[in-house]
Scaffold this active site. Sequence first.
Site, mmCIF file in Angstrom:
data_model
loop_
_atom_site.group_PDB
_atom_site.id
_atom_site.type_symbol
_atom_site.label_atom_id
_atom_site.label_comp_id
_atom_site.label_asym_id
_atom_site.label_seq_id
_atom_site.Cartn_x
_atom_site.Cartn_y
_atom_site.Cartn_z
ATOM 1 N N GLU A 332 77.261 -8.847 -19.799
ATOM 2 C CA GLU A 332 77.873 -8.004 -20.826
ATOM 3 C C GLU A 332 79.046 -8.726 -21.476
ATOM 4 O OE1 GLU A 332 77.049 -3.932 -18.221
ATOM 5 O OE2 GLU A 332 79.075 -4.745 -18.411
ATOM 6 N N CYS A 333 79.033 -8.842 -22.760
ATOM 7 C CA CYS A 333 80.141 -9.364 -23.552
ATOM 8 C C CYS A 333 80.626 -10.698 -22.983
ATOM 9 C CB CYS A 333 81.266 -8.324 -23.633
ATOM 10 S SG CYS A 333 82.397 -8.601 -25.021
#
Length: 435
Positions: A332-333
């Site tokens: 994620e990210c």
Amino acid sequence: MRFFKKKVVFLHPMKSSFLISAPTSGSGKTTVARGLMALFWAKGYRVQPFKCGPDYIDTKFHEAVCGRPSVNLDTFMASPDHVRQLFSGYGRDADICVVEGMMGLFDGYDRDRGSTYEVARTLGLPVVLVVDARSAAYSMAALLSGFVGFRRDVRIAGVIFNKVGSQRHRQMLQQVADDLGLPALGFLPKDAGLEQPSRYLGLDFSTATDGAGLIGLMQEHIDWEALCRLGVSSDESKTFHGVTSQFHGTKARVLVARNAESFSFIYQEVLDQWPSPRFFNPEQDVPCFDDVDLLYLPGGYPEKHLEALARNEACRHAIRRYAQQGGHIVAECGGMMYLCQSIVSDDGEYPMCGALPYRITARHSDRRLTLGYRSFWLDGREYRGHEFHYTRFLDPQPDSATQVYDALHRPVSTPVIRHQNILASYTHLYHYAEP
């Protein structure tokens, strides 16, 4: 990975529970929330902190002063019943539950949908308003009367006036509260020490104001004993019976990247769904994947620690080999950025894991703020989460495995990457804990 059913039952309301909100951002919610949490903890109370919305930075402050993780309550990413279960379940052994709101009380993604008000209404919590009073006196009466009367299905239990300039100013604000019949629960003076520095993705949790001084200010200027008496009234109290839920991969043997900043944006409930996750620090450790079903790379500030991440070549190579051999990864990210070929900064280009064939730019000249709720469907399942970053992909841009939408179901350009057994995106996902 398999699904399995888990039944949880949360039975009783807390001894004292309230929500701290404000008319606008910047009014002092975080300072007051953190200060009260620290004060209650110092007096021997078991304090369970909560944060409205998707914020994963304010929760760091909460955990630091309460000695237990703070939990997000979000009515976009989770259903109302699930929010009730979270509140009752995590708070069941606490003496006091303190919920910090986000933005202004009624500010949501669609009018008041997804707002702090919606969380207060869902849980039946009394609301304490923190107002910035530095440039107003009796005009506060109009502001506060509007908040008290705007929505009658939540109770404004009192007000804390922040940035009070003098004893005369305090007396004038007390008149406001008296005329409205609204309890004045505190008058915090102007104090530069109460200001929390900001960072480009939010508040800076790498520094902190003096804890003892903050506790002293709260004790001297806030009626903390009155706050201890606030709670869910008998007619609002509910017995929250857990429902049968499906938790994705709950039995999985999970390895989680985690350290102070580079990989730190994690929702507590995501971790708690796994019985015994193991952790490693990509800046220092070399993980072993012999008994790992899932590698979880959460977001954070990898762009602030590029030299350390690049220097640990053995870790980067181990992760790339795990991906190439078919290992399951959710990134994620910041975790997704770490999986890419490289990250370009103003100081140069730094090699990352190379499990994804993309390059990321973190140069100041390329910075572009992207934020908001996100949802998408993949393999017959809806995923929800939140996106907040300044970095972006360099060309060629990755293709998306599905269309991503914002909270109003408008299409956005955020890609969802499916590569081998990797699921990666800029979106911080909440899908694990909310089926």
